[in-house]
Design a protein around this motif. Structure first.
Motif, short mmCIF file in Angstrom:
data_model
loop_
_atom_site.label_atom_id
_atom_site.label_comp_id
_atom_site.label_asym_id
_atom_site.label_seq_id
_atom_site.Cartn_x
_atom_site.Cartn_y
_atom_site.Cartn_z
N LEU A 289 0.83 -1.20 0.00
CA LEU A 289 0.00 0.00 0.00
C LEU A 289 0.87 1.26 0.00
N ASP A 290 0.58 2.16 -0.92
CA ASP A 290 1.27 3.45 -0.96
C ASP A 290 0.54 4.44 -0.06
N PRO A 291 1.28 5.33 0.60
CA PRO A 291 0.64 6.32 1.49
C PRO A 291 -0.42 7.17 0.78
N GLU A 292 -0.23 7.45 -0.51
CA GLU A 292 -1.20 8.25 -1.25
C GLU A 292 -2.35 7.41 -1.80
N GLY A 293 -2.26 6.10 -1.62
CA GLY A 293 -3.33 5.21 -2.05
C GLY A 293 -2.93 4.34 -3.23
N THR A 294 -3.58 3.21 -3.34
CA THR A 294 -3.32 2.24 -4.40
C THR A 294 -4.65 1.63 -4.80
N ARG A 295 -4.82 1.40 -6.08
CA ARG A 295 -6.05 0.77 -6.55
C ARG A 295 -6.11 -0.69 -6.10
N PRO A 296 -7.32 -1.17 -5.81
CA PRO A 296 -7.47 -2.57 -5.35
C PRO A 296 -6.92 -3.59 -6.34
N GLY A 297 -7.14 -3.38 -7.63
CA GLY A 297 -6.64 -4.32 -8.63
C GLY A 297 -5.13 -4.40 -8.64
N GLU A 298 -4.49 -3.27 -8.42
CA GLU A 298 -3.02 -3.25 -8.36
C GLU A 298 -2.53 -3.98 -7.12
N LEU A 299 -3.21 -3.79 -6.00
CA LEU A 299 -2.85 -4.53 -4.78
C LEU A 299 -3.00 -6.03 -5.00
N ALA A 300 -4.08 -6.43 -5.65
CA ALA A 300 -4.31 -7.86 -5.92
C ALA A 300 -3.18 -8.41 -6.80
N ARG A 301 -2.82 -7.66 -7.83
CA ARG A 301 -1.75 -8.11 -8.73
C ARG A 301 -0.43 -8.25 -7.98
N LEU A 302 -0.06 -7.22 -7.22
CA LEU A 302 1.22 -7.24 -6.51
C LEU A 302 1.29 -8.36 -5.48
N ALA A 303 0.18 -8.62 -4.81
CA ALA A 303 0.15 -9.62 -3.74
C ALA A 303 -0.12 -11.03 -4.27
N GLY A 304 -0.45 -11.16 -5.55
CA GLY A 304 -0.75 -12.48 -6.10
C GLY A 304 -2.07 -13.04 -5.59
N ARG A 305 -3.02 -12.16 -5.34
CA ARG A 305 -4.34 -12.56 -4.85
C ARG A 305 -5.37 -12.25 -5.93
N ASN A 306 -6.48 -12.99 -5.92
CA ASN A 306 -7.54 -12.63 -6.86
C ASN A 306 -8.32 -11.45 -6.28
N LYS A 307 -9.12 -10.82 -7.13
CA LYS A 307 -9.83 -9.60 -6.71
C LYS A 307 -10.83 -9.87 -5.58
N GLN A 308 -11.44 -11.03 -5.58
CA GLN A 308 -12.41 -11.34 -4.53
C GLN A 308 -11.72 -11.48 -3.17
N THR A 309 -10.60 -12.18 -3.15
CA THR A 309 -9.84 -12.33 -1.91
C THR A 309 -9.35 -10.97 -1.43
N MET A 310 -8.83 -10.18 -2.37
CA MET A 310 -8.35 -8.84 -2.00
C MET A 310 -9.49 -8.00 -1.46
N GLY A 311 -10.66 -8.08 -2.06
CA GLY A 311 -11.81 -7.33 -1.56
C GLY A 311 -12.16 -7.70 -0.12
N ALA A 312 -12.09 -8.99 0.19
CA ALA A 312 -12.39 -9.44 1.56
C ALA A 312 -11.35 -8.91 2.54
N ILE A 313 -10.09 -8.93 2.15
CA ILE A 313 -9.02 -8.41 3.02
C ILE A 313 -9.21 -6.91 3.22
N LEU A 314 -9.54 -6.20 2.16
CA LEU A 314 -9.77 -4.75 2.26
C LEU A 314 -10.95 -4.44 3.16
N ASP A 315 -12.02 -5.24 3.05
CA ASP A 315 -13.17 -5.05 3.93
C ASP A 315 -12.75 -5.18 5.39
N GLU A 316 -11.94 -6.19 5.69
CA GLU A 316 -11.47 -6.39 7.07
C GLU A 316 -10.64 -5.21 7.54
N LEU A 317 -9.69 -4.77 6.71
CA LEU A 317 -8.82 -3.67 7.11
C LEU A 317 -9.60 -2.36 7.26
#
Length: 155
Positions: free
Chosen positions: A51-79
């Protein structure tokens, strides 16, 4: 000799990688808990590591972390529920969202970067700086020779 005994005595690459990752994560999250961040879990690292301090798009986070968008969405919801991130419109494209760290999220990111630096210093001291740098280079080079997975390794 039993397979389990052989693997314990001479672990293969997969076992070594999992053990190293697990120990590093355990150290990071133990230190985080001692600093008051006892509600984050290793799965949250998929966001917090990139995560960049100025923000990062969810799709980019999913790509960088090797997660699918649904998993990333669930993690983002938790955070978001825990108060570490918030979703805001992306000024470059109002249809898109940015994941932006809150003040608490920024404090955790700064602390986490410090924890990782301390672990790296510890390993460099133990192995010697040249050997540790060779180790990091070998890990990076090894990753370049294996295809990135299209599947989550963790849900």
């Amino acid at each position: 000799m039993k397979r389990s005994t052989r693997k314990e005595q001479d672990p293969d690459l997969g076992i070594l990688a999992v053990q190293l990752s697990g120990r590093v994560q355990r150290e990071i999250f133990t230190r985080a808990a001692h600093e008051g961040f006892d509600d984050v879990r290793p799965r949250h690292g998929a966001v917090l590591a990139y995560l960049d301090p100025e923000g990062t798009r969810p799709g980019e986070l999913a790509r960088l972390a090797g997660r699918n968008k649904q998993t990333m969405g669930a993690i983002l919801d938790e955070l978001e529920r825990l108060g570490y991130v918030r979703r805001t419109p992306d000024p470059a494209d109002r249809r898109a969202k940015l994941i932006v760290p809150t003040e608490r999220g920024l404090r955790l990111m700064t602390a986490s970067d410090g924890f990782v630096a301390a672990i790296e210093r510890q390993l460099s001291d133990a192995l010697g700086p040249d050997r540790y740098e060779e180790f990091r280079t070998a890990l990076r080079d090894s990753l370049a020779h294996l295809p990135p997975s299209g599947h989550d390794t963790e849900g």
